[in-house]
Motif scaffolding. Structure first.
Motif, short mmCIF file in Angstrom:
data_model
loop_
_atom_site.label_atom_id
_atom_site.label_comp_id
_atom_site.label_asym_id
_atom_site.label_seq_id
_atom_site.Cartn_x
_atom_site.Cartn_y
_atom_site.Cartn_z
N ILE A 80 15.08 -3.16 -17.09
CA ILE A 80 14.32 -2.33 -16.16
C ILE A 80 12.83 -2.41 -16.48
CG2 ILE A 80 14.32 -0.10 -17.37
CD1 ILE A 80 14.96 -0.74 -13.61
N ASP A 81 12.48 -2.59 -17.74
CA ASP A 81 11.07 -2.78 -18.09
C ASP A 81 10.54 -4.09 -17.51
OD1 ASP A 81 10.67 -0.40 -19.36
OD2 ASP A 81 10.98 -1.17 -21.39
N HIS A 82 11.41 -5.10 -17.48
CA HIS A 82 10.99 -6.37 -16.89
C HIS A 82 10.76 -6.20 -15.39
CE1 HIS A 82 10.37 -10.67 -16.92
NE2 HIS A 82 11.21 -10.80 -15.90
N ALA A 83 11.64 -5.45 -14.74
CA ALA A 83 11.45 -5.17 -13.32
C ALA A 83 10.13 -4.44 -13.08
CB ALA A 83 12.62 -4.34 -12.78
N ALA A 84 9.84 -3.46 -13.94
CA ALA A 84 8.60 -2.69 -13.81
C ALA A 84 7.37 -3.56 -14.07
CB ALA A 84 8.61 -1.50 -14.77
N LYS A 85 7.51 -4.54 -14.94
CA LYS A 85 6.39 -5.46 -15.19
C LYS A 85 6.13 -6.32 -13.97
CE LYS A 85 4.85 -9.09 -18.37
NZ LYS A 85 5.22 -9.93 -19.55
N LEU A 86 7.20 -6.73 -13.27
CA LEU A 86 7.06 -7.54 -12.07
C LEU A 86 6.48 -6.75 -10.91
CD1 LEU A 86 10.45 -9.48 -12.24
CD2 LEU A 86 8.17 -10.47 -12.53
N GLN A 121 10.38 3.14 -12.99
CA GLN A 121 10.00 4.08 -14.05
C GLN A 121 11.00 5.23 -14.15
OE1 GLN A 121 7.69 3.38 -16.12
NE2 GLN A 121 6.71 1.67 -15.03
N VAL A 122 11.48 5.71 -13.02
CA VAL A 122 12.49 6.79 -13.03
C VAL A 122 13.77 6.30 -13.69
CG1 VAL A 122 14.00 8.19 -11.56
CG2 VAL A 122 11.54 8.06 -11.08
N CYS A 123 14.17 5.08 -13.35
CA CYS A 123 15.38 4.52 -13.97
C CYS A 123 15.21 4.41 -15.48
CB CYS A 123 15.67 3.15 -13.36
SG CYS A 123 17.15 2.36 -14.01
N ALA A 124 14.04 3.95 -15.92
CA ALA A 124 13.78 3.85 -17.36
C ALA A 124 13.80 5.23 -18.00
CB ALA A 124 12.43 3.17 -17.60
N GLY A 125 13.25 6.23 -17.30
CA GLY A 125 13.26 7.59 -17.82
C GLY A 125 14.67 8.12 -18.02
N LYS A 126 15.53 7.85 -17.07
CA LYS A 126 16.92 8.32 -17.18
C LYS A 126 17.64 7.63 -18.34
CE LYS A 126 17.37 9.72 -12.35
NZ LYS A 126 18.00 9.48 -11.04
N LEU A 127 17.34 6.35 -18.54
CA LEU A 127 17.92 5.64 -19.68
C LEU A 127 17.44 6.25 -20.99
CD1 LEU A 127 17.65 1.91 -18.53
CD2 LEU A 127 19.75 3.10 -19.15
N LEU A 128 16.15 6.51 -21.07
CA LEU A 128 15.59 7.09 -22.29
C LEU A 128 16.16 8.48 -22.55
CD1 LEU A 128 11.95 5.86 -21.72
CD2 LEU A 128 13.38 5.26 -23.69
N SER A 129 16.42 9.22 -21.50
CA SER A 129 17.04 10.54 -21.66
C SER A 129 18.44 10.40 -22.26
CB SER A 129 17.09 11.25 -20.31
OG SER A 129 17.61 12.54 -20.45
N LYS A 130 19.19 9.41 -21.78
CA LYS A 130 20.53 9.17 -22.33
C LYS A 130 20.47 8.69 -23.78
CE LYS A 130 22.68 8.03 -17.88
NZ LYS A 130 23.27 6.97 -17.04
N MET A 131 19.37 8.07 -24.14
CA MET A 131 19.19 7.60 -25.51
C MET A 131 18.59 8.69 -26.41
SD MET A 131 17.69 3.85 -24.36
CE MET A 131 17.48 3.10 -25.97
N ASN A 132 18.56 9.91 -25.87
CA ASN A 132 18.05 11.08 -26.61
C ASN A 132 16.58 10.92 -26.98
OD1 ASN A 132 18.41 13.68 -27.61
ND2 ASN A 132 18.89 12.96 -29.68
N ARG A 133 15.80 10.44 -26.01
CA ARG A 133 14.36 10.28 -26.21
C ARG A 133 13.63 11.01 -25.08
NH1 ARG A 133 13.83 3.86 -26.87
NH2 ARG A 133 11.61 4.38 -26.71
N PRO A 134 13.75 12.35 -25.03
CA PRO A 134 13.19 13.11 -23.89
C PRO A 134 11.68 12.97 -23.75
CG PRO A 134 13.86 14.57 -25.68
CD PRO A 134 14.39 13.23 -26.02
N HIS A 135 10.98 12.85 -24.87
CA HIS A 135 9.52 12.73 -24.78
C HIS A 135 9.13 11.43 -24.06
CE1 HIS A 135 5.32 13.25 -25.88
NE2 HIS A 135 5.31 11.99 -26.30
N ASP A 136 9.82 10.33 -24.42
CA ASP A 136 9.55 9.05 -23.76
C ASP A 136 9.99 9.09 -22.30
OD1 ASP A 136 8.52 7.99 -26.09
OD2 ASP A 136 10.46 7.19 -26.75
#
Length: 670
Positions: free
Chosen positions: A583-589, A597-612
């Protein structure tokens, strides 16, 4: 003894001097040239760069075809802002008896917001039905956001591709497209020699490398972002009297003359169009920074005169409001006058002028076009597309072989029958209206004085369609697609439209089969593999879906949505690290797409990284301020973090963008 020949050192030195200078000059110039040639060869051997022609040769089914080159646009746009051409597939050698028609232009000629239902598609239906003895081949080379600088090289290639007829409909993007006065794609309003030199340099791999370095430096500046429609140009307003406009007009004149010259020299007949735009129902898209443009005042005066019944007096003020618009994304009076002048100056039996700017409004008071013809500023709705196509068809008829005209079958098709022939059903119509509504929820359309009323009309149309789209309507749509495909079994658009319909009604497996038919007809068409992957994903066949997305990316590595779907698959299987990289590669493109960015945020939330995760949600609304889902995600995260005040602000932002949003309203109540 014979006489001795005396030597004259001075004379010998004089003769040798020019040779020495030639050697020196050769050493000065030939050495670097050989070095550049060696570097160019090395880059090509290493596989760096891309071909720059519009057409590429491809072999399929034992035959040679010309297909579109998606990388053609990279001479004119940075990769993250580029738009792709329509899928093209024409035989390398035109079959005897075929009548090949090239359409050239920008998004209006393309058929935006859905090219499958634009004026060229209506024209296909009209001509094929009326002249069944003649086999027509349509090649739409139009591309969103290009202008005459890009159309010229396309035209020069078309001149070598045995075209019988050219239809040229261009002029909306001269100021906002590549090298325009308001361009966001690079240099603004350079003189034509610079443009031609720059474009020629980029046909080399070395030139492409230098351009990539220049773009990388430019993209480091604040505010650089990817494709964002008309919103991209709001910071590049062009006030009346800006000297850059004169340069753009001169460039347009030269390009237009060269385009027409290429077509006439090739022996093709040409229908040259002036450009019709929405005058009545499109207030100026922007005012000049100094507030003295008068565009808004002219439009207000025109509206008042029209309400008072003075349509003839209102028209020049509508025209002036368009001409003074500081976001000049509509062909103005000067552009249309130059088109008329070129048709007169280069008058030839094979060149016909269709004055669309005047004739498209002929059925309305004082000839003022509005929402009965356009979705927004320049893009035709169904009525506009049919009327334009019908006018083209009548002019095409004049150029057809006498035998074909003598065997004409009946009268011209009605709009309703044309829609059936091109597979335009309620399901497609709803998709088109939803896209137009989405655009009206973003600047600059969002800021127009009549936008709320226009958006409400769209919502009402969509609601009426939803009510009508029942089982009986679905059965009728199926029959429409089946009949249309039987009449044109090699039409890629029909299979694509049918597949979209099948997806909408939940018939995913049948949709897969239709996309596979597209793949068989055009093996290199990456969109078909992408769409097949999406449907397989919805069927739960993730392995097959991943294979389809991998095939997509092998054909078109820059397709950000394919990386997004790969990320979804990995996330669903718990491979969060891989999903985040994709998803970061998609965002770079496509850095301006908030959904990534929303998709990345949801992934980070699942990875227990709420701040990120919170940072990603903030990034989503930063790059795309009018993205409702971004504000909702940010609000939810703020609420989860106990930041109630911030969450309220975001929910209120959602309601400003979408007053009917139930989630935001309920959350605010809580």
């Amino acid at each position: 003894m014979g006489a001795k020949t005396s030597r004259n050192p001075a004379a010998s030195g004089a003769k040798a001097a020019p040779r020495r200078w030639l050697f020196r000059l050769a050493a000065i110039f030939l050495g670097p040239l050989l070095g550049l040639a060696a570097l160019e060869g090395a880059l090509r051997l290493a596989g760096y760069g891309h071909p720059t022609s519009f057409f590429l040769k491809e072999r399929a089914g034992g035959r040679d075809y010309f297909v579109n080159n998606d990388d053609f646009v990279l001479r004119f746009f940075p990769p993250d802002k580029s738009r792709q051409p329509r899928p093209v597939m024409m035989e390398a050698e035109k079959p005897a008896g075929d009548y090949r028609i090239f359409v050239m232009g920008e998004s209006a000629a393309l058929g935006d917001p859905d090219p499958a239902f634009g004026a060229p598609r209506f024209l296909e239906a009209l001509l094929r039905e009326r002249f069944p003895a003649l086999h027509f081949e349509f090649v739409n080379t139009a591309i969103t956001a290009i202008n005459s600088h890009a159309i010229l090289p396309i035209a020069r290639e078309c001149a070598r591709r045995q075209g019988d007829l050219w239809i040229i409909y261009m002029g909306n993007n001269e100021m906002v497209g590549p090298f325009g006065a308001a361009s966001v794609f690079g240099s603004q309003a350079p003189p034509w020699p610079f443009v031609r030199l720059s474009l020629a340099a980029q046909t080399t791999r070395l030139g492409q490398g230098l351009m990539a370095l220049a773009r990388r430096w430019r993209d480091q500046k604040p505010g650089a972002k990817s494709w964002g429609g008309l919103e991209m140009f709001l910071q590049n307003r062009v006030p009346p009297g800006d000297p850059r406009k004169e340069i753009v007009y001169k460039n347009f004149q030269r390009n237009l003359d060269d385009i027409l010259g290429a077509g006439l020299d090739s022996g093709a007949r040409i229908i040259l169009n002036t450009v019709a735009v929405n005058l009545r129902d499109c207030p100026p898209l922007a005012s000049a920074d100094d507030g003295k443009s008068g565009a808004g005042a002219e439009y207000q005066l025109a509206e008042n005169l029209l309400r008072a019944g003075n349509a003839a007096e209102a028209r020049p003020h509508f025209v002036k409001a368009r001409d003074l618009d500081a976001l000049p994304a509509r062909a103005d009076s000067r552009v249309n006058d130059m088109i008329r002048g070129a048709a007169h100056r280069l008058a030839a039996p094979g060149l016909v002028l269709f004055d669309a700017a005047e004739l498209m409004g002929s059925n309305f008071p004082a000839g003022i076009c509005g929402s009965e013809t356009f979705y927004e500023h320049v893009h035709f709705n169904g009525n506009g597309n049919y009327r334009l196509a019908r006018a083209w068809a009548e002019r095409v008829e004049e150029f057809l072989p006498a035998e074909a005209r003598q065997r004409a079958a009946g009268s011209w098709l009605s709009k309703e029958t044309c829609e059936k022939r091109i597979g335009f059903t309620d399901w497609n119509r709803r998709n088109v209206l939803a896209e137009v509504l989405r655009r009206r929820q973003r600047p600059p359309l969002f800021q127009q004085s009549n936008n709320a009323a226009q958006a409400q009309l769209l919502r009402q149309e969509i609601a009426a369609l939803n009510q009508r789209m029942d089982a009986a309507d679905a059965a009728e749509a199926r029959a429409t697609y089946a009949d249309a495909i039987a009449r044109a079994p090699s039409d890629l658009d029909l299979y694509s439209n049918f597949a979209d319909f099948l997806e909408a009604i939940g018939a995913f497996q049948e949709g897969v089969a239709e996309w596979q038919k597209v793949e068989q007809l055009r093996p290199s068409f990456y969109v078909a593999y992408f769409q097949e992957g999406r449907l397989r994903e919805r069927l739960g066949d993730l392995a097959a879906a991943r294979a389809s997305f991998a095939r997509t990316l092998s054909l078109h590595p820059r397709m950000a949505p394919a990386w997004y779907e790969m990320s979804n698959i990995d996330a669903s299987q718990g491979r969060f690290d891989s999903a985040l990289k994709e998803i970061d590669h998609a965002a770079k493109l496509e850095p301006a797409q908030g959904v990534f960015q929303v998709c990345a945020g949801k992934l980070l939330s699942k990875m227990n990284r709420p701040h990120d995760a919170l940072a990603r949600y903030r990034r989503a609304v930063e790059v795309q301020p009018y993205y409702v889902e971004g504000h909702l995600a940010l609000a939810a995260q703020l609420a989860a973090d106990g930041k109630t005040s911030g969450a309220k602000d975001e929910f209120r932002a959602v309601l400003r963008l979408d007053p009917a949003n139930k989630t935001a309203r309920a959350s605010l109540g809580e």
